[in-house]
Design a protein around this motif. Structure first.
Motif, PDB file in Angstrom:
ATOM      1  N   GLY A 294       4.397  24.325   7.291  1.00  0.00           N
ATOM      2  CA  GLY A 294       3.480  23.189   7.513  1.00  0.00           C
ATOM      3  C   GLY A 294       3.976  22.066   8.969  1.00  0.00           C
ATOM      4  O   GLY A 294       5.864  22.423   9.086  1.00  0.00           O
ATOM      5  N   PRO A 295       3.664  21.677   9.361  1.00  0.00           N
ATOM      6  CA  PRO A 295       4.446  20.170  10.202  1.00  0.00           C
ATOM      7  C   PRO A 295       4.996  19.475   9.589  1.00  0.00           C
ATOM      8  O   PRO A 295       4.899  19.257   8.485  1.00  0.00           O
ATOM      9  N   ASN A 296       5.848  18.567  10.228  1.00  0.00           N
ATOM     10  CA  ASN A 296       7.036  17.639   9.626  1.00  0.00           C
ATOM     11  C   ASN A 296       5.721  16.633   8.883  1.00  0.00           C
ATOM     12  O   ASN A 296       4.463  16.063   9.647  1.00  0.00           O
ATOM     13  N   GLY A 297       5.993  15.882   8.106  1.00  0.00           N
ATOM     14  CA  GLY A 297       5.362  15.211   7.238  1.00  0.00           C
ATOM     15  C   GLY A 297       4.288  15.847   6.214  1.00  0.00           C
ATOM     16  O   GLY A 297       3.285  14.885   5.892  1.00  0.00           O
ATOM     17  N   ALA A 298       4.260  16.655   6.312  1.00  0.00           N
ATOM     18  CA  ALA A 298       3.014  16.990   5.622  1.00  0.00           C
ATOM     19  C   ALA A 298       3.539  17.199   3.639  1.00  0.00           C
ATOM     20  O   ALA A 298       2.404  17.351   3.125  1.00  0.00           O
ATOM     21  N   GLY A 299       4.300  17.199   3.370  1.00  0.00           N
ATOM     22  CA  GLY A 299       4.339  16.653   2.036  1.00  0.00           C
ATOM     23  C   GLY A 299       5.290  18.153   1.549  1.00  0.00           C
ATOM     24  O   GLY A 299       5.560  18.324   0.841  1.00  0.00           O
ATOM     25  N   LYS A 300       5.913  18.934   2.563  1.00  0.00           N
ATOM     26  CA  LYS A 300       6.821  20.537   2.157  1.00  0.00           C
ATOM     27  C   LYS A 300       8.184  20.368   0.821  1.00  0.00           C
ATOM     28  O   LYS A 300       8.222  20.527   0.001  1.00  0.00           O
ATOM     29  N   THR A 301       9.649  19.848   1.515  1.00  0.00           N
ATOM     30  CA  THR A 301      10.486  18.534   0.840  1.00  0.00           C
ATOM     31  C   THR A 301       9.284  17.984  -0.222  1.00  0.00           C
ATOM     32  O   THR A 301      10.219  18.771  -1.724  1.00  0.00           O
ATOM     33  N   THR A 302       8.801  17.048  -0.740  1.00  0.00           N
ATOM     34  CA  THR A 302       8.079  16.678  -1.915  1.00  0.00           C
ATOM     35  C   THR A 302       7.622  17.409  -2.813  1.00  0.00           C
ATOM     36  O   THR A 302       7.919  17.432  -4.030  1.00  0.00           O
ATOM     37  N   LEU A 303       6.922  18.314  -2.007  1.00  0.00           N
ATOM     38  CA  LEU A 303       6.566  19.535  -3.050  1.00  0.00           C
ATOM     39  C   LEU A 303       7.672  20.255  -3.562  1.00  0.00           C
ATOM     40  O   LEU A 303       7.522  20.198  -5.126  1.00  0.00           O
ATOM     41  N   LEU A 304       8.568  20.596  -3.374  1.00  0.00           N
ATOM     42  CA  LEU A 304       9.387  21.417  -4.008  1.00  0.00           C
ATOM     43  C   LEU A 304      10.351  20.313  -4.482  1.00  0.00           C
ATOM     44  O   LEU A 304      10.620  20.955  -5.872  1.00  0.00           O
ATOM     45  N   LYS A 305      10.643  19.439  -4.140  1.00  0.00           N
ATOM     46  CA  LYS A 305      11.560  18.453  -4.623  1.00  0.00           C
ATOM     47  C   LYS A 305      11.257  18.354  -6.324  1.00  0.00           C
ATOM     48  O   LYS A 305      11.523  18.099  -7.085  1.00  0.00           O
TER      49      LYS A 305
ATOM     50  N   ILE B  53       0.589  -1.760  -0.358  1.00  0.00           N
ATOM     51  CA  ILE B  53      -0.366  -0.318   0.148  1.00  0.00           C
ATOM     52  C   ILE B  53       1.430   1.564   0.042  1.00  0.00           C
ATOM     53  O   ILE B  53       1.848   1.635   0.836  1.00  0.00           O
ATOM     54  N   PRO B  54       0.744   2.381  -0.956  1.00  0.00           N
ATOM     55  CA  PRO B  54       1.524   3.000  -0.830  1.00  0.00           C
ATOM     56  C   PRO B  54       1.055   3.883   0.338  1.00  0.00           C
ATOM     57  O   PRO B  54       0.010   4.155   0.033  1.00  0.00           O
ATOM     58  N   VAL B  55       2.176   5.424   0.197  1.00  0.00           N
ATOM     59  CA  VAL B  55       1.924   6.243   1.543  1.00  0.00           C
ATOM     60  C   VAL B  55       2.094   7.265   1.139  1.00  0.00           C
ATOM     61  O   VAL B  55       2.678   7.702  -0.203  1.00  0.00           O
ATOM     62  N   ARG B  56       0.691   7.939   1.126  1.00  0.00           N
ATOM     63  CA  ARG B  56       0.114   9.242   0.009  1.00  0.00           C
ATOM     64  C   ARG B  56       1.321  10.586   1.295  1.00  0.00           C
ATOM     65  O   ARG B  56      -0.028  10.812   1.532  1.00  0.00           O
ATOM     66  N   ALA B  57       2.266  11.337  -0.172  1.00  0.00           N
ATOM     67  CA  ALA B  57       2.985  12.329   0.393  1.00  0.00           C
ATOM     68  C   ALA B  57       2.494  14.009   0.370  1.00  0.00           C
ATOM     69  O   ALA B  57       2.113  14.638   1.202  1.00  0.00           O
ATOM     70  N   LEU B  58       1.251  13.865  -1.044  1.00  0.00           N
ATOM     71  CA  LEU B  58       0.556  14.945  -1.813  1.00  0.00           C
ATOM     72  C   LEU B  58      -0.512  14.258  -2.352  1.00  0.00           C
ATOM     73  O   LEU B  58      -0.358  13.833  -2.538  1.00  0.00           O
ATOM     74  N   GLU B  59      -2.071  15.313  -2.008  1.00  0.00           N
ATOM     75  CA  GLU B  59      -2.892  14.618  -2.596  1.00  0.00           C
ATOM     76  C   GLU B  59      -3.816  16.338  -3.909  1.00  0.00           C
ATOM     77  O   GLU B  59      -3.843  17.287  -2.382  1.00  0.00           O
ATOM     78  N   ASP B  60      -3.402  15.786  -5.042  1.00  0.00           N
ATOM     79  CA  ASP B  60      -4.045  17.108  -5.222  1.00  0.00           C
ATOM     80  C   ASP B  60      -4.170  18.610  -4.997  1.00  0.00           C
ATOM     81  O   ASP B  60      -4.732  19.726  -4.803  1.00  0.00           O
ATOM     82  N   VAL B  61      -2.762  18.765  -4.801  1.00  0.00           N
ATOM     83  CA  VAL B  61      -2.196  20.496  -4.603  1.00  0.00           C
ATOM     84  C   VAL B  61      -2.135  20.887  -6.230  1.00  0.00           C
ATOM     85  O   VAL B  61      -1.736  20.741  -6.342  1.00  0.00           O
ATOM     86  N   SER B  62      -2.746  22.334  -5.554  1.00  0.00           N
ATOM     87  CA  SER B  62      -2.836  23.367  -6.652  1.00  0.00           C
ATOM     88  C   SER B  62      -2.528  24.618  -6.446  1.00  0.00           C
ATOM     89  O   SER B  62      -3.151  25.237  -5.704  1.00  0.00           O
ATOM     90  N   PHE B  63      -2.149  25.337  -7.006  1.00  0.00           N
ATOM     91  CA  PHE B  63      -2.003  26.673  -6.758  1.00  0.00           C
ATOM     92  C   PHE B  63      -0.914  27.502  -7.781  1.00  0.00           C
ATOM     93  O   PHE B  63      -0.556  26.742  -9.020  1.00  0.00           O
ATOM     94  N   CYS B  64      -1.230  28.674  -7.517  1.00  0.00           N
ATOM     95  CA  CYS B  64       0.010  29.449  -8.707  1.00  0.00           C
ATOM     96  C   CYS B  64       0.327  30.635  -8.111  1.00  0.00           C
ATOM     97  O   CYS B  64      -0.215  30.780  -7.142  1.00  0.00           O
ATOM     98  N   LEU B  65       1.797  30.515  -8.712  1.00  0.00           N
ATOM     99  CA  LEU B  65       2.509  31.947  -8.286  1.00  0.00           C
ATOM    100  C   LEU B  65       2.554  33.112  -9.296  1.00  0.00           C
ATOM    101  O   LEU B  65       3.110  32.612 -10.069  1.00  0.00           O
TER     102      LEU B  65
ATOM    103  N   ALA C 157       5.947  30.911   0.427  1.00  0.00           N
ATOM    104  CA  ALA C 157       6.305  29.859   1.380  1.00  0.00           C
ATOM    105  C   ALA C 157       5.768  28.921   1.926  1.00  0.00           C
ATOM    106  O   ALA C 157       4.600  29.008   1.698  1.00  0.00           O
ATOM    107  N   VAL C 158       6.716  28.177   1.996  1.00  0.00           N
ATOM    108  CA  VAL C 158       5.836  26.562   1.972  1.00  0.00           C
ATOM    109  C   VAL C 158       6.131  25.871   3.474  1.00  0.00           C
ATOM    110  O   VAL C 158       6.495  25.662   3.859  1.00  0.00           O
TER     111      VAL C 158
END
Length: 100
Positions: free
Chosen positions: A54-65, A32-44, A51-52
């Motif tokens: 959130g708490p540890n494990g929220a997916g910040k580093t995954t999003l930036l990568k 069973i996969p672990v979901r790090a991000l789900e349906d994230v959308s935004f425009c800059l 600025a990103v």
């Protein structure tokens, strides 16, 4: 064009190796996969700062990568200056992660 960066419905799942799950005493036996991000959308918008937070494990580093093209999303897309070309993003975005 107003948006320099557009993140459109990005989802990222990880399936850790079984040995990793045992190490953390987690149950990954069924693959069973672990979901790090789900349906994230935004425009800059051009000229704005992102600025990103959130708490540890929220997916910040995954999003930036994903934005820096170091990881590929399972679903969704990232557009830089209106283009989804990786080379354009790599020439303009850099990422330095503290733990790496």
């Amino acid at each position: 064009m107003r948006h320099i960066l557009e993140v459109n419905r990005v989802t990222k799942d990880f399936t850790p190796p079984l040995s990793f799950g045992k190490l953390l005493k987690l149950d990954f036996k069924r693959g069973i996969p672990v979901r790090a991000l789900e349906d994230v959308s935004f425009c800059l918008e051009r000229g704005k700062i992102l600025a990103v937070l959130g708490p540890n494990g929220a997916g910040k580093t995954t999003l930036l990568k994903i934005i820096a093209t170091l990881l590929l999303p399972n679903k969704g897309a990232v557009f830089f200056n209106g283009s989804d070309l990786e080379e354009k993003i790599k020439m303009s975005v850099g990422l330095v992660a503290e733990e790496e």
